[in-house]
Design an enzyme around this catalytic site. Structure first.
Site, PDB file in Angstrom:
ATOM      1  CG  HIS A 174      40.766  33.686  40.907  1.00 35.02           C
ATOM      2  ND1 HIS A 174      39.739  33.979  40.045  1.00 35.02           N
ATOM      3  CD2 HIS A 174      41.883  34.247  40.372  1.00 35.02           C
ATOM      4  CE1 HIS A 174      40.215  34.664  39.014  1.00 35.02           C
ATOM      5  NE2 HIS A 174      41.510  34.853  39.197  1.00 35.02           N
ATOM      6  CB  THR A 175      40.136  32.849  48.061  1.00 33.02           C
ATOM      7  OG1 THR A 175      40.541  34.210  48.257  1.00 33.02           O
ATOM      8  CG2 THR A 175      41.357  31.987  47.804  1.00 33.02           C
ATOM      9  CG  ASP A 176      36.574  37.256  45.653  1.00 34.56           C
ATOM     10  OD1 ASP A 176      36.860  36.365  44.826  1.00 34.56           O
ATOM     11  OD2 ASP A 176      36.345  38.438  45.334  1.00 34.56           O
ATOM     12  N   GLY A 235      43.689  45.428  36.929  1.00 38.31           N
ATOM     13  CA  GLY A 235      43.503  44.512  38.047  1.00 38.31           C
ATOM     14  C   GLY A 235      43.503  45.203  39.386  1.00 38.31           C
ATOM     15  CG  LEU A 236      45.621  48.098  40.036  1.00 34.80           C
ATOM     16  CD1 LEU A 236      46.457  49.340  39.770  1.00 34.80           C
ATOM     17  CD2 LEU A 236      46.280  47.223  41.097  1.00 34.80           C
ATOM     18  CB  SER A 237      39.253  47.115  42.420  1.00 34.82           C
ATOM     19  OG  SER A 237      39.570  45.781  42.696  1.00 34.82           O
ATOM     20  CB  SER A 238      39.172  50.919  37.604  1.00 32.42           C
ATOM     21  OG  SER A 238      38.868  49.928  36.630  1.00 32.42           O
ATOM     22  CB  SER A 239      34.568  48.112  37.774  1.00 26.66           C
ATOM     23  OG  SER A 239      35.040  46.933  38.381  1.00 26.66           O
ATOM     24  CG  ASP A 281      37.784  43.537  43.450  1.00 28.64           C
ATOM     25  OD1 ASP A 281      38.671  42.989  44.128  1.00 28.64           O
ATOM     26  OD2 ASP A 281      37.639  43.334  42.230  1.00 28.64           O
TER      27      ASP A 281
END
Length: 386
Positions: A36-38, A126-130, A174
């Site tokens: 949650h820093t990006d 939470g592994l950035s599938s999108s 991501d």
């Protein structure tokens, strides 16, 4: 990869009646530290997984976009390129279609495509599938239409697709991880200017492993809680008179919190973002000095901050961290946006079996779904495979 790319190409030909122009792959990612820093212009440190979204794609010049996924039941979806509009599509097709829309909005003459997708990135974990889907489509269209865009440029366009077209307020991490990571490295990324440094991260050579524990609790970034956290961070920055929370120095955190007065929720969010940025920099220093095992306690600190200050954890994620550390792991924390998804566990190679067993038994005793546990190996970013 050859079997996956070959089967995707074969299925493409069955669907569309001709072989694809090419096949591309883009990975999911694990974020080692920096959560949650990006979207606060801060530091992150992801690395790519061996799990990928694979796309067989052919160029079209007639303004038609045809989409199919091996992972979603249903026929080919046909869209008109000129009719693509933000938040008009609530299906899975919004992710690839949004990329084409973003490219055209940026002035690139992309005139359509036939696309078949298949992914081994666990969805909702939470592994950035999108992001993997967005980046693989962006890279394919970049190559087929000769756009000559670089990885970080494609990442920005993919972020815009998800922010504006899909309507999910995600940061840039991501997509950049999927586009730019390298085998055997973690990516130290400054999300303000997208400057990058590849940090060697070969745990196996040092007798360690990093496990991903997928809790099988699904989450969605486009739901309201993620957006609330982001809005709270923006409010904190506004009250403090800075562009983003990246601009609050760690050494001045106490003074900044004092200026926020009785805004307790905003104070918690600010405290997490500022301390998390400092944790990323600590991990970079430890890895570069060869003191890899010392990052374990930093991971645990990060989880406590996400749990108590940012409040994006859940009972399943907390149980992974508590159980793994009690069973001898060097460190653990939730990874990704939260509200479910996955945790990471850093452990000595000799302790992996015991830690895994302890977590699985703890989940069974709590009545939770059996978690999926696998090793995370830093892998290559997006590339053409056929």
């Amino acid at each position: 990869m050859s079997e996956t790319s070959g089967s995707v190409a074969e299925r493409f030909e069955q669907l569309y009646g001709a072989a694809p122009d090419g096949v591309w792959a883009a990975p999911g990612r694990v974020n080692l530290i920096g959560e949650h820093t990006d979207y606060n212009d801060g530091f992150v440190m992801p690395f790519a997984l061996p799990h990928t979204a694979v796309a067989a794609v052919s160029r079209r010049d007639d303004g038609v976009l045809r989409l199919h996924s091996a992972d979603v039941s249903g026929p080919v979806v046909e869209l008109t390129v000129d009719a693509l509009a933000p938040e008009s599509d609530k299906r899975w097709t919004a992710y690839p279609a949004g990329v084409l829309w973003a490219l055209r909005e940026a002035g690139h003459a992309v005139t359509g495509a036939d696309i078949h997708l298949a992914s081994t990135v666990p969805a909702g974990a939470g592994l950035s599938s999108s992001a993997a889907i967005e980046v693989v489509v962006a890279l394919a269209l970049n190559d087929l239409f000769g756009l000559e865009l670089r990885g970080r440029q494609l990442a920005r366009l993919c972020q815009r697709a998800e922010n504006v077209y899909v309507g999910a307020p995600v940061g840039i991490m991501d997509q950049t991880a999927s586009a730019c990571c390298e085998t055997g490295h973690a990516l130290f990324l400054d999300t303000r200017d997208l400057s990058q440094r590849q940090i060697p991260f070969d745990l196996a050579a040092e007798g360690m492993r990093l496990l991903v524990v997928d809790t099988r609790v699904k989450h969605s970034h486009s739901e309201g809680e993620y957006g609330k956290r982001r809005a709270g961070c923006e409010k904190g920055a506004a009250v403090l008179g800075v562009d983003t929370l990246r601009d609050v120095p760690f050494g001045e955190l106490d003074a900044a919190l004092g200026r926020l007065g009785d805004e307790e929720e905003v104070r918690r969010l600010v405290r997490h973002v500022v301390t998390e940025g400092a944790r990323v920099e600590r991990v970079v220093r430890l890895l570069e000095s060869g003191d890899t095992r010392a990052i374990g306690p930093v991971l645990v600190e990060g989880h406590a901050s996400l749990r108590d200050d940012f409040r994006v954890s859940c009972p399943e994620l907390d149980l992974v961290v508590e159980t793994a550390v009690a069973a001898g792991a060097l460190g653990a924390r939730m990874t990704g946006g939260g509200f479910g998804g996955s945790a990471i566990v850093l452990a000595e190679e000799a302790d992996v079996a015991a830690v895994t067993k302890a977590v699985e038994e703890a989940f069974a005793a709590a009545g939770f779904k059996t978690p999926r546990v696998f090793e995370a190996v830093p892998s290559a970013g997006a590339r053409r495979v056929r």
